[in-house]
Design an enzyme around this catalytic site. Sequence first.
Site, mmCIF file in Angstrom:
data_model
loop_
_atom_site.group_PDB
_atom_site.id
_atom_site.type_symbol
_atom_site.label_atom_id
_atom_site.label_comp_id
_atom_site.label_asym_id
_atom_site.label_seq_id
_atom_site.Cartn_x
_atom_site.Cartn_y
_atom_site.Cartn_z
ATOM 1 N N ILE A 4 -49.858 28.420 -19.241
ATOM 2 C CA ILE A 4 -49.192 29.568 -19.862
ATOM 3 C C ILE A 4 -50.183 30.409 -20.652
ATOM 4 C CG2 ILE A 4 -47.407 30.266 -21.513
ATOM 5 C CD1 ILE A 4 -45.887 27.689 -20.727
ATOM 6 N N ASP B 207 -61.618 22.475 -31.067
ATOM 7 C CA ASP B 207 -60.665 21.379 -30.870
ATOM 8 C C ASP B 207 -59.676 21.386 -32.035
ATOM 9 O OD1 ASP B 207 -59.235 19.071 -30.499
ATOM 10 O OD2 ASP B 207 -60.975 17.753 -30.291
ATOM 11 N N ARG C 138 -50.368 30.878 -41.236
ATOM 12 C CA ARG C 138 -50.543 31.130 -42.677
ATOM 13 C C ARG C 138 -51.794 31.964 -42.957
ATOM 14 N NH1 ARG C 138 -51.336 32.677 -46.801
ATOM 15 N NH2 ARG C 138 -50.945 31.830 -48.892
ATOM 16 N N SER D 146 -43.054 26.936 -28.022
ATOM 17 C CA SER D 146 -42.316 25.711 -28.299
ATOM 18 C C SER D 146 -41.912 25.111 -26.953
ATOM 19 C CB SER D 146 -41.100 26.013 -29.179
ATOM 20 O OG SER D 146 -40.354 24.843 -29.443
ATOM 21 N N TYR E 16 -43.524 14.312 -29.282
ATOM 22 C CA TYR E 16 -43.627 15.652 -28.692
ATOM 23 C C TYR E 16 -42.364 16.463 -28.959
ATOM 24 C CZ TYR E 16 -43.802 19.416 -25.299
ATOM 25 O OH TYR E 16 -43.771 20.659 -24.724
ATOM 26 N N LYS F 222 -41.934 20.016 -31.292
ATOM 27 C CA LYS F 222 -41.407 21.284 -30.788
ATOM 28 C C LYS F 222 -40.162 21.721 -31.567
ATOM 29 C CE LYS F 222 -44.635 22.053 -27.912
ATOM 30 N NZ LYS F 222 -45.594 23.157 -28.195
#
Length: 291
Positions: free
Chosen positions: A14, A60, A120, A138, A152, A156
């Site tokens: 994506i 990373d 932030r 998400s 996981y 999300k």
Amino acid sequence: MKKVALITGASSGIGLELAKIHAYKGGDLVLVARHMDKLKKVAELIDSKCQAKVHCIAKDLSKPGAATELFKEVKADGIEVNYLINNAGFGGQGYFYERDWDTDLAMMYVNMIALTELTRKFLPEFITRGSGKILNTSSIAALVPGPLQAVYYATKAYVTSFSNAIASELEGTGVTVTVLMPGATETNFAKNSGMEKTKLFEKTVPASKVAQEGYEAMMSGKLEVISGLPFSLNMALKFSPFISKKKLLDQIKQDQKIIEPDNKESKKKLLDQIKQDPKVTKPDNKESKKK
């Protein structure tokens, strides 16, 4: 003036598709992923198709403080980011009590902490300028608990809740936050998380379709978009409030178990192998009858 999009997890799936869409629309890019060689290939691909400026940063995001390092590098390079796309993330299949803790901790850092930290860091300057867009990737996993992917699914759920909350806080500032919630998508996610042989990933949708719907939702300032759901799963989600939680959890757990080969198919393969190679030991008849 060209808009700059910073995209994490940009080397494949994506994230790669989002980068292509933004570049093809005339924007510039800051691409972030763990491996510089993969990022350079993406940059070359985009450069061959359009005139976008592509800045690559290998980072990373599972490491504590990596998101702040990334922000400082962007500022040191004098880059003004207009769109922040927090797309990096990974999952993992298995019983929580058996899974490697360091892997799950890294998952929480990438999926939640880095996303929150980058948001932030960039938000104050977005608000000062009175413009800016954030897209947080998400999953539909955010909508339900996830046996066999407990951490996981929980990460999300956090991403969706966090994104919705700050979107409300930012009303009237000119800054919007959109959350993208894909279903099973054609990316490396299933392979990397051990999910490729599960029912959940029997039917997937192209990453390009999910990215397009996510990008359009971000540009229009939508609160959230659910993308890439087959009709059956879409209906199941709509009726989930009317299903007992126990049944819902049982179904989710079944969908995430590794699909075992069909017994008849396995027996056929064994018989074919015996025909081809007489040295292959035939199954003991008594033992077979017991079974």
